[in-house]
Design an enzyme around this catalytic site. Sequence first.
Site, PDB file in Angstrom:
ATOM      1  N   LEU A  63      56.336  43.400  37.207  1.00  0.00           N
ATOM      2  CA  LEU A  63      57.058  42.816  38.332  1.00  0.00           C
ATOM      3  C   LEU A  63      56.256  41.749  39.057  1.00  0.00           C
ATOM      4  CD1 LEU A  63      58.689  46.017  39.893  1.00  0.00           C
ATOM      5  CD2 LEU A  63      59.689  44.382  38.279  1.00  0.00           C
TER       6      LEU A  63
ATOM      7  N   GLY B 280      45.216  39.940  42.430  1.00  0.00           N
ATOM      8  CA  GLY B 280      43.823  39.804  42.044  1.00  0.00           C
ATOM      9  C   GLY B 280      43.223  41.071  41.469  1.00  0.00           C
ATOM     10  N   GLU B 281      43.718  42.241  41.938  1.00  0.00           N
ATOM     11  CA  GLU B 281      43.148  43.507  41.490  1.00  0.00           C
ATOM     12  C   GLU B 281      43.923  44.143  40.356  1.00  0.00           C
ATOM     13  OE1 GLU B 281      40.939  45.419  45.311  1.00  0.00           O
ATOM     14  OE2 GLU B 281      43.094  45.691  45.206  1.00  0.00           O
TER      15      GLU B 281
ATOM     16  N   LYS C 288      50.902  50.867  39.278  1.00  0.00           N
ATOM     17  CA  LYS C 288      49.941  49.793  39.498  1.00  0.00           C
ATOM     18  C   LYS C 288      48.776  50.008  38.545  1.00  0.00           C
ATOM     19  CE  LYS C 288      47.083  47.339  42.845  1.00  0.00           C
ATOM     20  NZ  LYS C 288      46.765  47.090  44.278  1.00  0.00           N
TER      21      LYS C 288
ATOM     22  N   ASP D 105      43.095  45.119  55.712  1.00  0.00           N
ATOM     23  CA  ASP D 105      43.777  43.868  55.360  1.00  0.00           C
ATOM     24  C   ASP D 105      45.205  43.877  55.910  1.00  0.00           C
ATOM     25  OD1 ASP D 105      44.421  41.429  54.239  1.00  0.00           O
ATOM     26  OD2 ASP D 105      44.797  42.261  52.242  1.00  0.00           O
TER      27      ASP D 105
END
Length: 447
Positions: free
Chosen positions: A17, A21-22, A37, A138
């Site tokens: 999807l 960056g990770e 993920k 964050d």
Amino acid sequence: MQLLDSAGRSVQPEKELCRGGEGAIFTVAGRSDVLAKLYHQKKDPVKEAKLAVMLGASNDALLRIASWPITTLRLPGSADVVGFLMPRCEGQELHQLYRPGSRKQKFPHADWRFLAQTARNIAAAVATIHATGLVIGDVNQRNVLVARDATVRILDCDSFQVRANGQLLYCPVGVAEFTPPELQNRPFHLTERTPNHDAFGLAILIFQLLFMGWHPYVGRFLADGEMDIARAIAERRFAHGKDSRRRLMEPPPHAVSFESMPPRLISLFEAAFVSDVRPSAQAWCDALDAARAELAVCSVEPMHQYSRHLPECLWCRLEKASGVFFFLGLQGARTGLDVSALWAAIVASTALPYEAPVRPMVTVTAASAPNVVWPRRIVGVLKILGGLALAGWVFTSPEWFPAFLLGVVVLALSPLPGRKEHRRRLEAFQQASAEWHRDYGAAEKAL
């Protein structure tokens, strides 16, 4: 790719999807309630430790407000964590709601009460996370997902700051526009965050929701040079409030007036952006609940809702001054117009084929002409040689000077070969050019 969850059940990632960056987010075959993920880096001990802490802290409240890990994922035959499963959630990133342009498409029925409710729900979500002893770190507009009923989900939970076995596992990422002054230009992966730091980013998100997308540190800088957001934050140049000019800042033109907010919200914003001790997430929940209870509805446009302490509708005045309509409005609904259905029909409509316009062509016929280049050059050389000869004669015999002048005049006035032809060609070009512009211009007007 075949994976196993923490209970040994098979998990099959399917469609990607999005990618960051990770890691990347995938749908899961046969599961509509979860997403996977997967990390780009196969083995990350810090991520493994964070996920273990978060799985231990999981509860129903966290699963309702965040993309919280519900199980880790491993490769068959390996103990290394490669990702995790999380609840699937639907919605739009927060900036799609607080910007007037995108709001009228993504949230056509959202009024100011809806914005305040969303702000309250974000504050409640942050308060729930802080109650577990975790710190977000964050905080930014892309890590909040908003549904059509104003409920929210906090994303990217595996970047939170946690403690595992007495060790602090930092939040390695951040956005300068949401970072408090004391942490500007600090390395995120080595900086300890606190709930008070989260409170700064939370206050910015709430400000953007209530002030139509404006960042609280964006305004007119009253000194020389430019003032970007990160520098304004570092120098504590909050662009609103009674002391903004002392900070060499003014609000941007046609922005929502700071004084139009309920007094309690004004106090919280000033504390968040002027003081180092910022309002907690729970304080924002209480103030926003009170603000929604004290809203008046405009007699002209029901979508216009404003604080009851104001003498007139804030949005009518702003729209008249700026020419910008901040809310889609319900005037069309009174005549039976379903804006959502109309927009869906426009998106689904088949575009008509494009036909290129046909412009008339202007034809110019080239006529042959005599070669006059070499005769013109020969005459030019003869003029130069004649001039030199006369000059020598004059200097050796001064009595012939009047004859010299007469010769120069005759040579200068003598016509060059081809001058008549040159004039004829120039006139033909000018006539053809006029015809082309006349016909082309008529075609453009017709199209």
